[in-house]
Design a protein around this motif. Structure first.
Motif, PDB file in Angstrom:
ATOM      1  N   PHE A  72       4.388   4.559  12.921  1.00 42.18           N
ATOM      2  CA  PHE A  72       2.977   4.739  12.571  1.00 42.18           C
ATOM      3  C   PHE A  72       2.506   3.654  11.610  1.00 42.18           C
ATOM      4  CE2 PHE A  72       4.482   9.082  13.545  1.00 42.18           C
ATOM      5  CZ  PHE A  72       3.627   9.383  14.603  1.00 42.18           C
ATOM      6  N   ILE A  73       2.972   2.427  11.821  1.00 43.32           N
ATOM      7  CA  ILE A  73       2.584   1.338  10.931  1.00 43.32           C
ATOM      8  C   ILE A  73       1.117   0.983  11.124  1.00 43.32           C
ATOM      9  CG2 ILE A  73       2.956  -1.099  10.389  1.00 43.32           C
ATOM     10  CD1 ILE A  73       5.905  -0.642  11.009  1.00 43.32           C
ATOM     11  N   ARG A  74       0.655   0.936  12.363  1.00 40.87           N
ATOM     12  CA  ARG A  74      -0.736   0.556  12.618  1.00 40.87           C
ATOM     13  C   ARG A  74      -1.737   1.541  12.017  1.00 40.87           C
ATOM     14  NH1 ARG A  74       1.373  -1.385  17.728  1.00 40.87           N
ATOM     15  NH2 ARG A  74       0.695   0.496  18.797  1.00 40.87           N
ATOM     16  N   PRO A  75      -1.571   2.865  12.201  1.00 39.45           N
ATOM     17  CA  PRO A  75      -2.514   3.785  11.539  1.00 39.45           C
ATOM     18  C   PRO A  75      -2.488   3.679  10.012  1.00 39.45           C
ATOM     19  CG  PRO A  75      -1.309   4.924  13.271  1.00 39.45           C
ATOM     20  CD  PRO A  75      -0.657   3.594  13.094  1.00 39.45           C
ATOM     21  N   ARG A  76      -1.315   3.431   9.440  1.00 37.83           N
ATOM     22  CA  ARG A  76      -1.235   3.269   7.986  1.00 37.83           C
ATOM     23  C   ARG A  76      -2.031   2.036   7.546  1.00 37.83           C
ATOM     24  NH1 ARG A  76       3.571   6.593   6.696  1.00 37.83           N
ATOM     25  NH2 ARG A  76       4.893   6.670   8.556  1.00 37.83           N
ATOM     26  N   ALA A  77      -1.874   0.948   8.306  1.00 37.21           N
ATOM     27  CA  ALA A  77      -2.616  -0.275   7.982  1.00 37.21           C
ATOM     28  C   ALA A  77      -4.116  -0.064   8.151  1.00 37.21           C
ATOM     29  CB  ALA A  77      -2.137  -1.423   8.877  1.00 37.21           C
ATOM     30  N   ALA A  78      -4.506   0.737   9.147  1.00 32.75           N
ATOM     31  CA  ALA A  78      -5.931   1.012   9.368  1.00 32.75           C
ATOM     32  C   ALA A  78      -6.539   1.749   8.180  1.00 32.75           C
ATOM     33  CB  ALA A  78      -6.116   1.822  10.650  1.00 32.75           C
ATOM     34  N   LEU A  79      -5.806   2.699   7.612  1.00 35.49           N
ATOM     35  CA  LEU A  79      -6.294   3.416   6.435  1.00 35.49           C
ATOM     36  C   LEU A  79      -6.512   2.456   5.273  1.00 35.49           C
ATOM     37  CD1 LEU A  79      -6.992   5.916   4.789  1.00 35.49           C
ATOM     38  CD2 LEU A  79      -4.545   6.273   4.408  1.00 35.49           C
ATOM     39  N   TYR A  80      -5.557   1.566   5.045  1.00 37.32           N
ATOM     40  CA  TYR A  80      -5.719   0.597   3.957  1.00 37.32           C
ATOM     41  C   TYR A  80      -6.864  -0.368   4.240  1.00 37.32           C
ATOM     42  CZ  TYR A  80      -1.728   1.802   1.033  1.00 37.32           C
ATOM     43  OH  TYR A  80      -0.884   2.441   0.162  1.00 37.32           O
ATOM     44  N   ALA A  81      -7.078  -0.725   5.502  1.00 31.67           N
ATOM     45  CA  ALA A  81      -8.190  -1.609   5.846  1.00 31.67           C
ATOM     46  C   ALA A  81      -9.514  -0.993   5.418  1.00 31.67           C
ATOM     47  CB  ALA A  81      -8.195  -1.890   7.356  1.00 31.67           C
ATOM     48  N   TRP A  82      -9.674   0.319   5.662  1.00 31.16           N
ATOM     49  CA  TRP A  82     -10.906   0.993   5.285  1.00 31.16           C
ATOM     50  C   TRP A  82     -11.017   1.165   3.767  1.00 31.16           C
ATOM     51  CZ3 TRP A  82     -15.149   1.304   7.866  1.00 31.16           C
ATOM     52  CH2 TRP A  82     -15.124   1.270   9.264  1.00 31.16           C
ATOM     53  N   ILE A  83      -9.900   1.396   3.093  1.00 33.75           N
ATOM     54  CA  ILE A  83      -9.936   1.497   1.629  1.00 33.75           C
ATOM     55  C   ILE A  83     -10.416   0.182   1.017  1.00 33.75           C
ATOM     56  CG2 ILE A  83      -8.479   1.644  -0.435  1.00 33.75           C
ATOM     57  CD1 ILE A  83      -6.858   3.804   0.977  1.00 33.75           C
ATOM     58  N   PHE A  84      -9.904  -0.940   1.528  1.00 36.92           N
ATOM     59  CA  PHE A  84     -10.319  -2.244   1.000  1.00 36.92           C
ATOM     60  C   PHE A  84     -11.773  -2.539   1.358  1.00 36.92           C
ATOM     61  CE2 PHE A  84      -5.625  -3.326   1.220  1.00 36.92           C
ATOM     62  CZ  PHE A  84      -5.450  -3.284  -0.148  1.00 36.92           C
ATOM     63  N   PHE A  85     -12.188  -2.102   2.550  1.00 37.75           N
ATOM     64  CA  PHE A  85     -13.573  -2.331   2.955  1.00 37.75           C
ATOM     65  C   PHE A  85     -14.533  -1.542   2.065  1.00 37.75           C
ATOM     66  CE2 PHE A  85     -17.193  -1.189   5.828  1.00 37.75           C
ATOM     67  CZ  PHE A  85     -17.760  -2.454   5.876  1.00 37.75           C
ATOM     68  N   ILE A  86     -14.196  -0.281   1.791  1.00 44.14           N
ATOM     69  CA  ILE A  86     -15.024   0.525   0.898  1.00 44.14           C
ATOM     70  C   ILE A  86     -15.063  -0.105  -0.502  1.00 44.14           C
ATOM     71  CG2 ILE A  86     -15.159   2.758  -0.291  1.00 44.14           C
ATOM     72  CD1 ILE A  86     -14.093   4.050   2.270  1.00 44.14           C
ATOM     73  N   ALA A  87     -13.897  -0.574  -0.976  1.00 50.64           N
ATOM     74  CA  ALA A  87     -13.841  -1.213  -2.300  1.00 50.64           C
ATOM     75  C   ALA A  87     -14.718  -2.464  -2.329  1.00 50.64           C
ATOM     76  CB  ALA A  87     -12.399  -1.559  -2.646  1.00 50.64           C
TER      77      ALA A  87
END
Length: 542
Positions: free
Chosen positions: A340-355
């Motif tokens: 589940f590396i890709r879904p984990r990376a997707a979550l971080y992508a959105w966290i950085f985008f929100i930041a």
């Protein structure tokens, strides 16, 4: 009113607004914690397995678990910090309370770290921090990935601390950074890798910003570079542990799809799949959040255009978001035994985008700030409300599941088998035997004890793998297993068989026809969940 009108209005938020949303943020935190205590059982997929193995770890040497398990206090794969915490809580508070206490700590850590991270980027952390109520109970939470969700909270703390100390590192702050990096690795390696990338990119953006703004002469640039490499270097030691683990890893990677299409790879990003959990309205909420973020982006871009001002120092966050997005789309979904590396990376992508959205446009006008905070708060409240009935239903069913432990003696071994396929992405029944840990019931299909990255492992002379069957065989439809072969060739024993289906077949259950020969050595004991669970006891040896 047009975007330009809103931007030009530039009415700053009042102190009362800021104070109000701080109280709302605290209220969401309290509500999230309270939701963990309303029901006895929290429906997660891997959570019961973690509880079972933490109980083994906490009580090893008592004589109950010693026959089947051996314990490893340290694993170089990381993925262990919450197991230590959970085992300690089992010792202090008992099995029934330990998981709730652990998850309460997670909720508090996530909320406070999220706000701490945002407050390093913007003075409007109380407004934007309300989005934590949406993110805290994500897909990874209901999957029971305790180590990973704790690593998110630790990463947010790391990010907030790094942004505050960037460019002014001391021996003390570097020591704290070292401990933060080690703690992140000991929870989850993916978060540590992203932590390393964040330090590299955010630190480099600081150095580049000095050059762009004319402060990059040799006298000032050399100390800045030394500080940059020092802050990066103190995060590297856990990499040695990762290399040791990868060199000794024996498990093969099993990916959910060998050759996923581009649409499948993009799905975790565009669908906000981390918001798809067990709630009936999760898809609607995810669409609403996507719409809010899109409007937020348009407003921010309009603000940048009309004010002709962009905070270039925030570009590192955007680069990090894009990097995680590329990993979510083009990266592997498995490395070694990590999945589940890709879904984990997707979550971080959105966290950085929100930041990035919170930081790139300032000052914010009052109206959109209140609107964004109110929308996120309303959506968070909606998810809490709509999941209530779902959580109540799961609590009832899991309570009946766990009640079967009363029909077994302490130290009994049990093999749980599903007779029909699971249609949802989250299956709280998969490792639900772990909920029986208060009676010291041993899960003979314990997946953690077959790996080399958790603290428990089956002893070779009683290991069910592969003589009883492989994980894939026992989770197939219908399951494939051989009790007789396992008991003849090892010192192990399957004391109880627990069959489960969702659509009740003919009287006696489908197992009567599928496993007639094996059930000849077992006696029916009890049933639960209106007959969908059926427990059989091994006959005494002659």
């Amino acid at each position: 009113m047009s975007a330009s009108g809103l931007v030009n209005q530039q009415t700053p938020p009042s102190p009362s607004d800021d104070r109000f949303w701080r109280y709302v943020f605290i209220g969401l935190l309290v509500l999230a914690c309270a939701s963990l205590w309303i029901f006895r059982y929290i429906p997660t997929q891997d959570g019961p397995s973690h509880l079972h193995n933490a109980t083994v770890f906490a009580n090893y040497g008592s004589g109950v678990y010693d026959k089947y398990y051996e314990i490893y206090s340290f694993r170089p794969a990381g993925n262990m910090l919450t197991q230590f915490l959970l085992a300690g809580l089992v010792k202090i508070a008992g099995v029934n309370m330990a998981e709730k206490l652990l998850l309460t700590v997670y909720v508090i850590l996530f909320f406070t770290s999220f706000r701490y991270f945002l407050s390093a980027l913007t003075p409007y952390a109380n407004f934007f921090g309300c989005s934590a109520g949406l993110l805290v109970f994500n897909w990874f939470f209901y999957m029971g990935f305790w180590n990973f969700i704790f690593s998110i909270g630790l990463f947010l703390f790391f990010g907030g601390y790094y942004l505050r100390q960037k460019g002014s590192w001391t021996a003390r702050s570097l020591s704290i950074l070292t401990l933060a990096g080690l703690a992140i690795y000991l929870t989850h390696a993916v978060s540590w890798i992203i932590c390393l990338a964040a330090a590299a990119i955010l630190g480099a953006s600081h150095v580049v910003s000095m050059v762009v703004h004319g402060a990059g002469d040799r006298r000032t640039l050399q100390p800045a570079l030394l500080q940059y490499f020092a802050s990066l270097g103190v995060l590297l030691p856990p990499g040695v542990l990762m290399l040791v683990y990868m060199a000794g890893a024996r498990e093969a990677a099993v990916c959910l799809a060998d050759h996923p299409s581009l649409r499948q790879r993009l799905y975790p990003l565009y669908s906000l799949s981390f918001l798809h959990t067990i709630g009936d309205s999760d898809l609607l909420v995810a669409k609403a959040v996507a719409a809010v973020l899109f409007c937020w982006l348009l407003f921010s871009l309009a603000g940048i255009y009309w004010t002709r001002h962009y905070r270039w120092s925030t570009s590192g966050l955007l680069v990090l978001g894009l990097l995680c997005a590329v990993l979510a789309v083009q990266g592997p979904d498995c490395i070694g035994s990590g999945s589940f590396i890709r879904p984990r990376a997707a979550l971080y992508a959105w966290i950085f985008f929100i930041a990035w959205l919170t930081a790139n446009f300032q000052p914010w006008p009052r109206s959109p700030l209140n609107l964004i905070a109110a929308t996120f708060t309303g959506l968070a409240m909606l998810t809490f409300a709509t999941r209530f009935s779902v959580l109540s239903s799961w609590d009832k069913n899991l309570s009946q599941f766990a009640s079967l432990a009363e029909r077994m003696p302490a130290g009994a071994t049990i093999l749980h088998l599903r007779l029909d396929p699971v249609k949802s992405s989250i299956d709280p029944y998969l490792h639900a035997v772990g909920l029986m840990s208060g009676r010291a019931i041993i899960d003979i299909r314990n997946y953690e004890a077959s790996t080399n990255y958790f603290q428990t492992r089956f002893k070779p002379d009683v290991s069910p793998y592969p003589l009883l069957g492989t994980q894939e065989q026992m989770m197939a439809t219908p399951p494939i297993f051989d009790v007789k072969r396992y008991e003849n060739e090892t010192k192990g024993r399957v004391g109880y068989l627990l069959f489960q289906d969702t659509i009740l077949p003919a009287a006696g259950g489908a197992e009567a026809a599928l496993y007639a020969a094996q059930l000849a050595n077992f006696t029916f004991v009890s049933s639960a969940m209106d007959g969908h669970l059926r427990l059989y006891r091994h006959n005494p040896l002659p």
